[in-house]
Scaffold this motif. Structure first.
Motif, mmCIF file in Angstrom:
data_model
loop_
_atom_site.group_PDB
_atom_site.id
_atom_site.type_symbol
_atom_site.label_atom_id
_atom_site.label_comp_id
_atom_site.label_asym_id
_atom_site.label_seq_id
_atom_site.Cartn_x
_atom_site.Cartn_y
_atom_site.Cartn_z
ATOM 1 N N LYS A 1 0.837 -1.198 0.000
ATOM 2 C CA LYS A 1 0.000 0.000 0.000
ATOM 3 C C LYS A 1 0.880 1.259 0.000
ATOM 4 N N LYS A 2 1.960 1.195 0.764
ATOM 5 C CA LYS A 2 2.905 2.307 0.846
ATOM 6 C C LYS A 2 3.535 2.564 -0.517
ATOM 7 N N ARG A 3 3.917 1.487 -1.210
ATOM 8 C CA ARG A 3 4.522 1.601 -2.540
ATOM 9 C C ARG A 3 3.549 2.185 -3.557
ATOM 10 N N ILE A 4 2.298 1.730 -3.497
ATOM 11 C CA ILE A 4 1.273 2.228 -4.421
ATOM 12 C C ILE A 4 1.099 3.736 -4.258
ATOM 13 N N ARG A 5 0.979 4.182 -3.001
ATOM 14 C CA ARG A 5 0.801 5.618 -2.733
ATOM 15 C C ARG A 5 2.010 6.421 -3.188
ATOM 16 N N LYS A 6 3.192 5.891 -2.962
ATOM 17 C CA LYS A 6 4.424 6.578 -3.357
ATOM 18 C C LYS A 6 4.506 6.695 -4.878
ATOM 19 N N ASN A 7 4.134 5.631 -5.596
ATOM 20 C CA ASN A 7 4.168 5.658 -7.056
ATOM 21 C C ASN A 7 3.159 6.642 -7.624
ATOM 22 N N ILE A 8 1.973 6.723 -7.017
ATOM 23 C CA ILE A 8 0.970 7.696 -7.469
ATOM 24 C C ILE A 8 1.527 9.108 -7.315
ATOM 25 N N TRP A 9 2.181 9.358 -6.177
ATOM 26 C CA TRP A 9 2.775 10.664 -5.907
ATOM 27 C C TRP A 9 3.851 10.996 -6.938
ATOM 28 N N LYS A 10 4.679 9.991 -7.280
ATOM 29 C CA LYS A 10 5.743 10.203 -8.275
ATOM 30 C C LYS A 10 5.162 10.460 -9.661
ATOM 31 N N ILE A 11 4.114 9.726 -10.037
ATOM 32 C CA ILE A 11 3.501 9.885 -11.356
ATOM 33 C C ILE A 11 2.886 11.272 -11.503
ATOM 34 N N LYS A 12 2.241 11.770 -10.426
ATOM 35 C CA LYS A 12 1.672 13.122 -10.476
ATOM 36 C C LYS A 12 2.765 14.158 -10.722
ATOM 37 N N GLY A 13 3.903 13.981 -10.068
ATOM 38 C CA GLY A 13 5.035 14.891 -10.266
ATOM 39 C C GLY A 13 5.572 14.813 -11.675
ATOM 40 N N TYR A 14 5.633 13.599 -12.229
ATOM 41 C CA TYR A 14 6.131 13.403 -13.589
ATOM 42 C C TYR A 14 5.240 14.140 -14.590
ATOM 43 N N TRP A 15 3.911 13.981 -14.457
ATOM 44 C CA TRP A 15 3.007 14.622 -15.419
ATOM 45 C C TRP A 15 3.015 16.135 -15.275
ATOM 46 N N ALA A 16 3.194 16.640 -14.059
ATOM 47 C CA ALA A 16 3.302 18.088 -13.865
ATOM 48 C C ALA A 16 4.546 18.623 -14.568
ATOM 49 N N ALA A 17 5.649 17.872 -14.487
ATOM 50 C CA ALA A 17 6.888 18.284 -15.152
ATOM 51 C C ALA A 17 6.740 18.241 -16.670
ATOM 52 N N VAL A 18 6.077 17.217 -17.190
ATOM 53 C CA VAL A 18 5.862 17.095 -18.644
ATOM 54 C C VAL A 18 5.029 18.270 -19.160
ATOM 55 N N LYS A 19 3.954 18.616 -18.424
ATOM 56 C CA LYS A 19 3.103 19.736 -18.838
ATOM 57 C C LYS A 19 3.873 21.055 -18.801
ATOM 58 N N ALA A 20 4.667 21.253 -17.742
ATOM 59 C CA ALA A 20 5.438 22.494 -17.614
ATOM 60 C C ALA A 20 6.459 22.607 -18.741
ATOM 61 N N PHE A 21 7.120 21.511 -19.065
ATOM 62 C CA PHE A 21 8.112 21.528 -20.142
ATOM 63 C C PHE A 21 7.444 21.796 -21.486
ATOM 64 N N SER A 22 6.277 21.179 -21.700
ATOM 65 C CA SER A 22 5.552 21.384 -22.947
ATOM 66 C C SER A 22 5.128 22.841 -23.107
#
Length: 57
Positions: free
Chosen positions: A12-33
């Protein structure tokens, strides 16, 4: 009286951590775009004031 909570499972801890990382990744992709579209002048949602830096002789 305070009672300690049950421990969260590792999966459960890993799932939550991965969701948090994915949100950060998509925010970075949008900002770069957005930055790329502004720098090339193709942005339709951002208005950038154009400056003329040519030296008059």
């Amino acid at each position: 009286m305070a009672v300690p909570k049950k421990r969260t499972s590792i999966s459960k801890k890993r799932i939550r951590k991965n969701i948090w990382k994915i949100k950060g990744y998509w925010a970075a992709v949008k900002a770069f775009s957005l930055a790329k579209s502004i720098s090339t002048g193709n942005s339709k949602s951002f208005f950038v004031k154009q400056t003329n830096n040519k030296v008059l002789e």
